[in-house]
Enzyme design. Sequence first.
Site, PDB file in Angstrom:
ATOM      1  N   CYS A   1       2.336   0.237  -8.723  1.00  0.00           N
ATOM      2  CA  CYS A   1       3.374   0.845  -7.994  1.00  0.00           C
ATOM      3  C   CYS A   1       4.542   0.877  -8.938  1.00  0.00           C
ATOM      4  CB  CYS A   1       3.550   0.115  -6.544  1.00  0.00           C
ATOM      5  SG  CYS A   1       3.747  -1.801  -6.831  1.00  0.00           S
TER       6      CYS A   1
ATOM      7  N   GLY B   1       0.721  -1.030  -0.018  1.00  0.00           N
ATOM      8  CA  GLY B   1       0.010  -0.001  -0.007  1.00  0.00           C
ATOM      9  C   GLY B   1       0.966   1.267   0.047  1.00  0.00           C
ATOM     10  N   SER B   2       0.495   2.289   0.619  1.00  0.00           N
ATOM     11  CA  SER B   2       0.994   3.642   0.616  1.00  0.00           C
ATOM     12  C   SER B   2       2.145   3.736   1.566  1.00  0.00           C
ATOM     13  CB  SER B   2       0.163   4.757   0.740  1.00  0.00           C
ATOM     14  OG  SER B   2      -0.402   4.534   2.117  1.00  0.00           O
TER      15      SER B   2
ATOM     16  N   GLU C   1       5.658  -3.560   0.746  1.00  0.00           N
ATOM     17  CA  GLU C   1       5.829  -3.251  -0.484  1.00  0.00           C
ATOM     18  C   GLU C   1       4.921  -1.887  -0.613  1.00  0.00           C
ATOM     19  OE1 GLU C   1       5.373  -2.822  -3.945  1.00  0.00           O
ATOM     20  OE2 GLU C   1       4.099  -4.129  -4.290  1.00  0.00           O
TER      21      GLU C   1
END
Length: 475
Positions: free
Chosen positions: A282, A226-227, A248
Site C-alpha cells: 500500500c 484492504g481496498s 488501513e
Amino acid sequence: MVEHGQFIDGSWRTGGARASVEVIDPATETVVATVPAATAADLDEALQAADRSFPAWAARPATERAKILHDAASALRARRNDIAAILSREQGKPLAEAAGEVANAADIMDWFAEEARRAYGRIIPARAAGVSQQALREPVGPVAAFSPWNFPVSQAVRKMGAALAAGCTIIIKGPEEAPGAVCEVVRTLAEAGVPAGALNLVFGDPPAISAHLIPAPQIRKVSFTGSVAVGKQLAALAGQHMKRTTMELGGHAPVIVFDDVEPGKVATQLAAYKYRNGGQICISPTRFYVHEKAYDAFLEAFVAKAKSIRVGAGSEDIDMGPLATRRRVDAIDGLVSAAVQDGATLHAGGRRLNNVGYFYAPTVLGDVPAQSPIMNEEPFGPVALINRFEDEEDVIARANSTPYGLAGYAFTDSSRRAALVSARVRVGMMSINHLGLGPIETPFGGVGDSGHGREGGSEGLDAYLETKFVSHLAA
Ligand code: NAD
C-alpha cells in the site's frame, strides 16, 4: 495437499460440513492447500469464545501478556525459515522477502509486548479537596479484524499483537489466498500461552464473515486492511453499530524528485524498492514526479534497474515473484493497456510473463496523462508511473490530486523544499531522501480515502484502548 484449519476457542477446526477454499501456488497455478470456510455456527462459537475469555485476559497483568508475546516472538524467529517457505509458496514472494516478513512479525510482537507495559493513564488535579481524578486506559473489548494477502504474516501480527497486548481478545479473518503462514503464527501464539478463546482465526467468504461479526454485540472494535471500496463498506457497517474502527486502506504514493539530487542514484534506489513484493504494497512508490531537468537521467536509470529485475517462482534465486492472484494480473494489465492507449510511453514491461503462473513484467510508463485511470486508481502491482514537473506549486497540487493519502516520498538537497513537501503533501506518512516508512515503532496509516487510525507506534496500542475517567471523593 495440506489442509489448513481454523482456530476457534483453543482448537483447530477442519473439514466437516464446511465448504473448502482452494489455495493456489501463484507460480504454478496448482492447488497446494485448502482452507475451510467458516459457517455461521463457527462464527458464533468464535464470538462466544472471544467474549467469554475477555475479562480474564484483560485482567492478566500486562507483564504476563508481554511475556507470552515475547515468547511467541522468539518461537517465530526460531521457525522463521519453515514459515517463510509456506508464505512464499502460497503468496508468491521471494523466500528472502518471506523470511524478512516473519522476522519483522517477531519484532512487531516484541514492540507491542513492551508497549503493553506502558499503557499509562494519568492523574488530573481536582477542583475539590479529597477528590482524585484518574484517566484509566482499558482494553476496548473483543475485536473483529480482517487482514490482507499481501503481507499475510506481518499485517495479521500488527492486529493480533496490538489487540492481545492491550488486553483485547480477537477474531481475525486471515487471507484465504495465503492462509498457511497465518495459521503457523496463531499456532505459535497459542503454544506461547495465549489462552483458549482469546485468539480465534477464521477464513471463508469475506462479505459473509464481516456481515456476521461486525454487527455482533460482542464485538467492540473493527480493524481492516484492504481496498478503499471494502473499507468504506465495513466502516459504514461499523458506524451503524457504533463500533470503533481502524481502516488501513489503499494508497497511490507520490514521489517528488527535485533537480538538486543525483537522479541516477535516487532512481536505482527507488526502482529496487518499487518491485518488492511485486509492488503489492500500500505504501509502494507509484506516481513519480521528476523535475524536467532530472527526468531523462532518472528515467534511464530506473528503466535499467527495472529491466534487471529477475522474475520467477519465489523459491528460486530471483528478485520478484509472481503476483498473488490472477485478478491482480488482469487488473494491472487492463490499467497499463489503457494508459498506453491514453498516450503514455511504455519504457519497460507492460506484459504478462510465462504461460503458467501469475507473472507480470516490472513495468515503467512515462508521461502518463493525468486523466488515465492508472493515475487515479491504485495499480497495486509492479508498475511505476514517471512524469515530469517544472513548478513546485504545480507538483504539490498533482501529488495531492487523488483521494488517497497514505504515503509520500520526496528527494531534495534543499531544507526549504523538504519543509515544503512535509507541510503540504496530504498523506499520513512522508519520507524524505530515503525509504523510511514502516518500522513498527512509528505510526503507520493514512488520511482521506486511505483510511484512519494508526497501526504502529504508541498510537498502534491506543487503537485498542478506551479511556475511562474515574472521579473519586474519599469516603
Ligand atoms: P478486494 O477489494 O477484492 O479485497 C481486498 C481485501 O478485502 C481482501 O483481503 C479481501 O479478502 C477483503 N474483503 C473483500 N470484501 C470483503 C468484505 N465484504 N468484508 C471483509 N473483507 C473483505 O481486492 P483484492 O483484489 O483482494 O486486492 C486489491 C486491492 O486491495 C488493491 O487495490 C489494494 O488497494 C487493496 N489492498 C490493500 C492492502 C493494504 O495493505 N492496504 C492490502 C491488500 C489489498
